[in-house]
Design a protein around this motif. Structure first.
Motif, PDB file in Angstrom:
ATOM      1  N   ALA A  59      25.725  46.267 -15.392  1.00  0.00           N
ATOM      2  CA  ALA A  59      26.013  46.273 -13.956  1.00  0.00           C
ATOM      3  C   ALA A  59      26.781  45.022 -13.547  1.00  0.00           C
ATOM      4  O   ALA A  59      27.731  45.088 -12.748  1.00  0.00           O
ATOM      5  N   VAL A 117      30.464  44.964 -11.812  1.00  0.00           N
ATOM      6  CA  VAL A 117      30.754  44.311 -10.538  1.00  0.00           C
ATOM      7  C   VAL A 117      31.812  43.226 -10.727  1.00  0.00           C
ATOM      8  O   VAL A 117      32.670  43.019  -9.862  1.00  0.00           O
ATOM      9  N   CYS A 144      25.481  41.083  -3.924  1.00  0.00           N
ATOM     10  CA  CYS A 144      24.306  41.026  -4.802  1.00  0.00           C
ATOM     11  C   CYS A 144      23.006  41.032  -4.009  1.00  0.00           C
ATOM     12  O   CYS A 144      22.000  41.583  -4.461  1.00  0.00           O
ATOM     13  N   GLY A 154      22.191  44.578  -3.088  1.00  0.00           N
ATOM     14  CA  GLY A 154      21.658  45.297  -4.247  1.00  0.00           C
ATOM     15  C   GLY A 154      20.239  44.890  -4.574  1.00  0.00           C
ATOM     16  O   GLY A 154      19.394  45.734  -4.909  1.00  0.00           O
ATOM     17  N   LEU A 164      17.817  46.467  -2.064  1.00  0.00           N
ATOM     18  CA  LEU A 164      17.581  47.872  -2.388  1.00  0.00           C
ATOM     19  C   LEU A 164      16.645  47.998  -3.597  1.00  0.00           C
ATOM     20  O   LEU A 164      15.768  48.862  -3.635  1.00  0.00           O
ATOM     21  N   GLY A 165      16.820  47.108  -4.569  1.00  0.00           N
ATOM     22  CA  GLY A 165      15.940  47.131  -5.732  1.00  0.00           C
ATOM     23  C   GLY A 165      14.503  46.820  -5.373  1.00  0.00           C
ATOM     24  O   GLY A 165      13.568  47.422  -5.912  1.00  0.00           O
ATOM     25  N   ALA A 205      19.667  37.736  -8.566  1.00  0.00           N
ATOM     26  CA  ALA A 205      20.756  38.067  -7.636  1.00  0.00           C
ATOM     27  C   ALA A 205      21.612  36.848  -7.335  1.00  0.00           C
ATOM     28  O   ALA A 205      22.850  36.917  -7.335  1.00  0.00           O
TER      29      ALA A 205
END
Length: 632
Positions: free
Chosen positions: A112, A116, A156, A159, A162-163, A202
């Motif tokens: 990932a 990115v 980041c 993301g 959301l994780g 992150a």
């Protein structure tokens, strides 16, 4: 299962004592005997003590015992003590699954990040003019880098947020999977403090990604300020190809690992697994301690007679272990064999002790290789010759001449003792300890001579569901002894499936991550190729104008994708080898990828990657010459 307190169930030591010897003999041999090595000690560490210190003390004491009693420890014998925490012992069955999940997550995280990074690098190329204008207006390198860092943090951070939202339900799913192997897994919950791990990852990824693009020169050049169109320098192309190669390499590692786990699982399922195991029902019938001796024989005979009379029952047998479910019980114990002498310095060979009724081999589908099976005449008592049956691999090891029948074997264990037993038969190998098809030595006793069973096996007739016999079985046993439990009824096929459940979950987890990694890597490579095609539109137009064919452009883009795949597979092979060697230190029995899984992973990755490259390649072949030449 939970046993009724009114029934005095024996321990393994009491079982062996009552089977072969008297209690008085047990007391003496347990004090003086040193070859019956199945003792497990439990101790509580002092408040300031460590496990390493306790291990050192115990190993020192064990070494002193070996020096004081050299006759009980062969020079070449590998006798050792193992010290571990009870928590680790309980959690070991789920440990491998969680480590595999952690490793797969780390690889997907790298994929990932590479993906990115490719997107950020491509976006920075498109923003080259904007960054140049900012530099011309006075923005320094730190200000430009800070702008990129802010954008990376937003990306980041979103993301990671959301994780964190998805983490609690996914952790609950993993815990339910792992609870099949360890009840302690039910205590696994999402720890809010671990959110800091996600935050750190992150932030770290954002900082690294912010330094991926190169900044324009300060002060900006005239070409940077006035140039139009998309320009991709050789350095940018190399970095884009590097990121795409990294994604392909990591995806190959996961694909090869998934292939190896699936291949190993299929091998385990096919070996020693026969369709007739679905017809064999196993049940625990633990007899009370007072039943040893004639009472056991009478109970077993009566149970076999009554259960055999039930409709739908083809055969009934009794043993002291259920294959695979009772692994580690009743052995391995040292023994001696007629005509076999261990090499100087080696200990006596060891075997697993199995007590079976005459119909056991037919019920389990084991083929008789030589001699005969047990009969009702193989009874205990004074003046009766003790007999035994051994498995084929043991016979070939001890008696290379092939004449195992009528030779004798005798337990060399101080607790077991006993007289020599004449070998009356040899049966095919059947490893009821492990799923791996490795040969183990097994000595079978007739249950009438060694009266302990506790495990009942029923072969259902063709077309009969074995589980439909559970209720009649319980009714028959309850009529014989109202307080006698019948527990853990299951077919041998389901017992074996439970044994393979950790391997099945590991294969499922890695396959799922490999699928995600493959999709991300393919999309990433397709994006890199599409970006380079769009950046080379004018170049393709010029080539077409001077006589190149569209097919040549298409093959050129496909070749570029093939090079990325080839280099990625090469690096993935090298990296996978290193990762496998490291993982083998933490995961016991980790399957090594063979040629078939590796080649299959290569083909899947190559086909998927080249299919993804077709779209940008076709786009390059359809470039309009006039439109391409007008881009400047």
């Amino acid at each position: 299962g939970v046993l009724e307190p009114s029934v005095p169930y024996p321990t393994d030591t009491e079982i062996i004592a009552n089977i072969v010897t008297s209690p008085h003999h047990l007391d003496a041999t347990m004090v003086t005997g040193r070859t019956h090595r199945m003792t497990e000690l439990f101790g509580r560490l002092a408040p300031d003590a460590t496990l390493e210190a306790a291990r050192a003390e115990i190993e020192t004491a064990h070494a002193a015992l070996k020096q004081e009693h050299p006759d009980a420890y062969a020079g070449r014998g590998d006798v050792r003590v193992r010290v571990r925490q009870l928590r680790d012992q309980i959690a070991t069955p789920a440990r491998s699954v969680l480590l595999v999940l952690l490793g797969a997550s780390a690889v997907v995280f790298l994929i990932a990040c590479s993906n990115v990074a490719s997107l950020i690098l491509a976006r920075s190329v498109r923003r080259d003019g904007e960054l140049a204008v900012r530099a011309a207006l006075g923005a320094g390198r730190f200000a430009l880098r800070r702008t990129l860092l802010a954008e990376s943090l937003v990306l980041c951070g979103a993301g990671a947020a959301l994780g964190l939202v998805m983490a609690p339900p996914l952790v609950a799913v993993v815990a339910r999977f792992a609870s099949r192997f360890s009840v302690r897994a039910l205590d696994v919950t999402f720890d809010p403090t671990l959110a800091w791990v996600g935050v750190i990852l992150a932030i770290g990824a954002a900082v690294v990604l912010a330094f991926v693009p190169r900044l324009p020169t300060v002060p900006a050049t005239a070409s940077q300020l006035t140039g139009s169109g998309l320009r991709v320098t050789p350095g940018v192309r190399r970095r884009l190809s590097l990121f795409a190669t990294a994604q392909i390499a990591c995806s190959f590692v996961l694909l090869a690992a998934a292939g190896a786990l699936v291949a190993a699982l299929l091998t385990l399922q096919q070996r020693q697994a026969r369709p007739d195991f679905e017809r064999v029902l196993a049940a625990d019938v633990p007899l009370p301690l007072g039943y040893f001796g004639p009472k056991t024989v009478a109970f077993v005979d009566d149970a076999i007679r009554r259960v055999s009379a039930l409709p739908g029952v083809e055969q009934v047998a009794v043993s002291n272990v259920v294959p695979w479910r009772d692994g580690g019980k009743f052995g391995p114990f040292p023994f001696t064999a007629e005509g076999y002498t261990p090499i100087n310095g080696e200990e006596s060979p060891r075997a697993w002790m199995r007590n079976v009724s005459p119909a056991y081999f037919a019920t389990m589908g084991l083929t008789l290789v030589a001699g005969r099976t047990f009969t009702d005449d193989d009874r205990g008592g004074a003046g009766v010759e003790p007999v035994a049956i051994i498995n084929q691999s043991m016979a070939e090891r001890l008696f290379p001449d092939g004449n195992a029948v009528n030779r004798t074997v005798q337990w060399a264990d101080a607790v077991l003792g006993g007289r020599p037993r004449r070998i009356v038969g040899v049966v095919a190998d059947f490893n009821d300890e492990h799923a791996l098809p490795v040969p183990v030595a097994q000595i079978y006793h007739p249950i009438r001579q060694v009266p302990f069973g506790g495990r009942l096996f029923i072969r259902a007739a063709a077309g009969i569901d074995p589980y439909s016999l559970v209720a009649p079985l319980r009714r028959v046993i309850r009529e014989m002894a109202p307080e006698q439990p019948v527990e853990r009824t299951s077919t041998l096929a389901d017992v074996r499936a439970a044994l393979l459940a950790p391997d099945r979950v590991s294969a499922l987890v890695v396959s799922g991550f490999a699928t995600v990694a493959l999709l991300v890597a393919v999309v990433g490579m397709a994006g890199v190729l599409a970006f380079t095609v769009s950046a080379r539109t004018r170049e393709f137009g010029v080539r077409l104008a001077v006589g190149s064919r569209p097919r040549d452009l298409l093959l050129g883009v496909l070749k570029e994708g093939a090079v990325i795949v080839a280099v990625g597979v090469a690096f993935g092979t090298a990296g996978g080898y290193v990762v496998t060697r490291l993982a083998a230190q933490f995961l016991d029995g980790l399957p090594q990828p063979g040629l078939v899984p590796v080649v299959s992973a290569m083909l899947v990755l190559a086909v998927a990657a080249l299919a993804a490259a077709l779209l940008p390649a076709a786009r390059a072949a359809r470039v309009d010459v006039l439109q391409a030449l007008r881009t400047e």
